[in-house]
Design a protein around this motif. Structure first.
Motif, PDB file in Angstrom:
ATOM      1  N   ALA A  70       0.827  -1.197   0.000  1.00 50.04           N
ATOM      2  CA  ALA A  70       0.000   0.000   0.000  1.00 50.04           C
ATOM      3  C   ALA A  70       0.865   1.253   0.000  1.00 50.04           C
ATOM      4  CB  ALA A  70      -0.929   0.010   1.203  1.00 50.04           C
ATOM      5  N   VAL A  71       0.274   2.317  -0.491  1.00 50.70           N
ATOM      6  CA  VAL A  71       0.899   3.634  -0.472  1.00 50.70           C
ATOM      7  C   VAL A  71       0.137   4.484   0.524  1.00 50.70           C
ATOM      8  CG1 VAL A  71       1.522   5.653  -1.840  1.00 50.70           C
ATOM      9  CG2 VAL A  71       1.478   3.385  -2.920  1.00 50.70           C
ATOM     10  N   VAL A  72       0.844   5.081   1.473  1.00 51.14           N
ATOM     11  CA  VAL A  72       0.183   5.920   2.469  1.00 51.14           C
ATOM     12  C   VAL A  72       0.678   7.360   2.327  1.00 51.14           C
ATOM     13  CG1 VAL A  72      -0.341   4.095   4.108  1.00 51.14           C
ATOM     14  CG2 VAL A  72       1.869   5.209   4.210  1.00 51.14           C
ATOM     15  N   LEU A  73      -0.276   8.262   2.305  1.00 56.90           N
ATOM     16  CA  LEU A  73       0.001   9.690   2.176  1.00 56.90           C
ATOM     17  C   LEU A  73      -0.310  10.360   3.505  1.00 56.90           C
ATOM     18  CD1 LEU A  73       0.682  12.071   0.218  1.00 56.90           C
ATOM     19  CD2 LEU A  73      -1.779  12.239  -0.218  1.00 56.90           C
ATOM     20  N   PRO A  74       0.701  10.846   4.241  1.00 54.92           N
ATOM     21  CA  PRO A  74       0.468  11.444   5.558  1.00 54.92           C
ATOM     22  C   PRO A  74      -0.549  12.583   5.495  1.00 54.92           C
ATOM     23  CG  PRO A  74       2.800  11.112   5.178  1.00 54.92           C
ATOM     24  CD  PRO A  74       2.121  10.841   3.871  1.00 54.92           C
ATOM     25  N   LYS A  75      -1.332  12.716   6.563  1.00 48.68           N
ATOM     26  CA  LYS A  75      -2.405  13.704   6.589  1.00 48.68           C
ATOM     27  C   LYS A  75      -1.931  15.136   6.327  1.00 48.68           C
ATOM     28  CE  LYS A  75      -6.556  15.066   9.105  1.00 48.68           C
ATOM     29  NZ  LYS A  75      -6.443  16.496   8.821  1.00 48.68           N
ATOM     30  N   PRO A  76      -0.807  15.600   6.885  1.00 47.32           N
ATOM     31  CA  PRO A  76      -0.377  16.969   6.572  1.00 47.32           C
ATOM     32  C   PRO A  76      -0.153  17.194   5.080  1.00 47.32           C
ATOM     33  CG  PRO A  76       0.786  16.151   8.490  1.00 47.32           C
ATOM     34  CD  PRO A  76       0.047  14.978   7.917  1.00 47.32           C
ATOM     35  N   ALA A  77       0.448  16.194   4.410  1.00 48.46           N
ATOM     36  CA  ALA A  77       0.653  16.314   2.969  1.00 48.46           C
ATOM     37  C   ALA A  77      -0.680  16.257   2.229  1.00 48.46           C
ATOM     38  CB  ALA A  77       1.577  15.200   2.486  1.00 48.46           C
ATOM     39  N   PHE A  78      -1.583  15.383   2.691  1.00 46.05           N
ATOM     40  CA  PHE A  78      -2.923  15.299   2.107  1.00 46.05           C
ATOM     41  C   PHE A  78      -3.639  16.648   2.209  1.00 46.05           C
ATOM     42  CE2 PHE A  78      -7.467  14.763   3.044  1.00 46.05           C
ATOM     43  CZ  PHE A  78      -7.906  14.128   1.897  1.00 46.05           C
ATOM     44  N   ASP A  79      -3.599  17.254   3.390  1.00 46.09           N
ATOM     45  CA  ASP A  79      -4.276  18.537   3.595  1.00 46.09           C
ATOM     46  C   ASP A  79      -3.721  19.620   2.670  1.00 46.09           C
ATOM     47  OD1 ASP A  79      -5.878  17.448   5.541  1.00 46.09           O
ATOM     48  OD2 ASP A  79      -4.626  18.121   7.219  1.00 46.09           O
ATOM     49  N   ARG A  80      -2.403  19.643   2.513  1.00 50.07           N
ATOM     50  CA  ARG A  80      -1.787  20.654   1.641  1.00 50.07           C
ATOM     51  C   ARG A  80      -2.195  20.455   0.187  1.00 50.07           C
ATOM     52  NH1 ARG A  80       2.720  19.683   4.944  1.00 50.07           N
ATOM     53  NH2 ARG A  80       3.630  18.313   3.356  1.00 50.07           N
ATOM     54  N   LEU A  81      -2.166  19.191  -0.255  1.00 46.64           N
ATOM     55  CA  LEU A  81      -2.502  18.913  -1.651  1.00 46.64           C
ATOM     56  C   LEU A  81      -3.973  19.223  -1.941  1.00 46.64           C
ATOM     57  CD1 LEU A  81      -0.437  15.660  -2.144  1.00 46.64           C
ATOM     58  CD2 LEU A  81      -0.311  17.665  -3.630  1.00 46.64           C
TER      59      LEU A  81
END
Length: 220
Positions: free
Chosen positions: A104-115
């Motif tokens: 799986a690929v996990v995208l940390p929440k801070p990076a998710f929020d910015r994107l």
């Protein structure tokens, strides 16, 4: 090592190259064994989850212990509950278990929020995927509330079997898949066997007459 995992997902592959590069830079790759709990009740997700390889079963249990399969996450999909709980900043109310080995690929929440805030294309991708899975969940609710058990069981047997003629499955497992009691599943399977659509052995079910099962599955 996965050079560019964004190619694996239809939604991310369609994103502008600059957005994809940002995703590759901030995401990380994880591996889990079959049977591992990917997430569970009371956990607040801290990453967006993309399934690169394998399959995850997402289920929910009642206070009485009855379990129902909500949906499965297949390779190339994201998990709607993870997205929903991240957006609401709430804990899961369901469990995700790896049915196979998974990558799986996990995208940390801070990076998710910015994107989500900065990239319109990524924001549209997230909500399009979320909407699709929400529709799937509504179909589950409709099936449980209004579906005929013989039809639902025929559909599930065919879905689990795919191209195979025999599947490993217990009556309890099928009951959990359909959100009903084991006794109900046993009664319907017994009827299927009398009609020579299936044959049962310990822990296995052979689909003897797939056309008949398919006709039943499509009948309502």
């Amino acid at each position: 090592m996965i050079p560019d995992w964004t190619e694996r997902f239809q939604g991310t592959a369609a994103l502008p190259r600059a957005v994809r590069d940002r995703l590759v830079d901030v995401a990380r790759i994880i591996h889990m064994d079959a049977g591992a709990q990917v997430f569970g009740p009371m956990n607040v997700p801290d990453s967006l989850f993309f399934l690169y390889d394998g399959r995850i079963r997402v289920s929910q249990s009642s206070d009485t212990g009855r379990e129902i399969t909500l949906y499965r996450v297949d390779a190339g999909d994201s998990c709607v509950l993870t997205t929903a709980c991240m957006l609401a900043e709430e804990a899961y109310n369901a469990e995700g278990v790896a049915e196979t080995e998974i990558t799986a690929v996990v995208l940390p929440k801070p990076a998710f929020d910015r994107l989500v805030a900065e990239e319109e294309a990524f924001r549209k991708f997230v909500f399009a995927a979320y909407s699709k899975r929400l529709i799937d969940l509504l179909r589950v609710v409709d099936d449980v509330a209004f579906g005929h058990m013989d039809v639902r069981l025929a559909q599930r047997l065919l879905a689990l079997a795919g191209d195979l003629k025999e599947i490993p499955a217990t009556h309890q497992r099928l009951a959990s898949e359909l959100g009903t009691a084991r006794e109900v599943v046993s009664r319907v399977l017994s009827d299927f066997q009398k009609r020579e659509m299936i044959a049962q052995s310990r822990g296995r079910i052979a689909l003897v007459d797939k056309p008949a099962l398919r006709a039943l599955a499509d009948s309502r």
